[in-house]
Design an enzyme around this catalytic site. Structure first.
Site, PDB file in Angstrom:
ATOM      1  N   PRO A  10       6.850   3.071  -0.493  1.00 40.96           N
ATOM      2  CA  PRO A  10       6.252   1.844   0.031  1.00 40.96           C
ATOM      3  C   PRO A  10       5.114   2.175   0.987  1.00 40.96           C
ATOM      4  CG  PRO A  10       8.514   2.096   0.819  1.00 40.96           C
ATOM      5  CD  PRO A  10       8.213   3.258  -0.052  1.00 40.96           C
ATOM      6  N   HIS A  11       4.080   1.352   0.956  1.00 40.26           N
ATOM      7  CA  HIS A  11       2.968   1.606   1.859  1.00 40.26           C
ATOM      8  C   HIS A  11       2.297   0.298   2.249  1.00 40.26           C
ATOM      9  CE1 HIS A  11       1.803   2.246  -2.339  1.00 40.26           C
ATOM     10  NE2 HIS A  11       0.619   1.742  -2.045  1.00 40.26           N
TER      11      HIS A  11
END
Length: 152
Positions: free
Chosen positions: A65-66
């Site tokens: 996730p970013h």
């Protein structure tokens, strides 16, 4: 590069969740990533918005996730190893046990997030490394495994 973004205090293992969902997992990651530059709610919303574009479930039990956050000056990488696997809609349909979360400044002129993701993706193609990553339950051991294998 990664050694400046991943600090020992950013590694959390055996994380328990109130429910075993991707949203709860992202909420926990956002809680760990919150500091004076970004609150947990903003970070969680950014992670969820990113997931709506497409799943960050990389495969092999790993998610990446970013989020790009306005006002952040120091990019960081968080490692969250969950106590139980989570359905993440990963590309291989396998549940996720470790989220490697990138929290980047909104203005990323050097595309640091792409450089980090590219470097991580290359390393995560190494099945032996992924097996060691999944097997390591100690936060300091997990931190050292990543730092020692991501140099260069």
């Amino acid at each position: 590069m990664l050694e400046n973004m991943l600090l020992p205090q950013y590694v959390h293992t055996e994380v328990e969740l109130p429910e075993w969902t991707k949203v709860a997992a992202l909420s926990a990651a956002a809680h760990f990533g919150a500091d004076k530059e970004v609150d947990a709610k903003t970070l969680k919303e950014a992670f969820i918005a990113r997931e709506k574009e497409y799943s960050t479930g990389f495969g092999g039990g790993i998610a990446l996730p970013h989020a790009k956050i306005k006002g952040i000056t120091h990019p960081r990488v968080l490692i969250v190893r969950y106590a139980q696997p989570i359905d993440w809609d990963a590309i291989d349909d396998k549940p996720v046990i470790i989220a490697i979360c990138l929290v980047m400044p909104e203005k990323d002129k050097d595309n640091t997030h792409l450089q980090v993701i590219s470097k991580l993706a290359r390393k995560l193609a190494d099945e032996d490394f992924v097996e060691r990553l999944i097997a390591t339950q100690d936060p300091i051991g997990l931190y050292q495994l990543i730092i020692n294998n991501m140099e260069g």
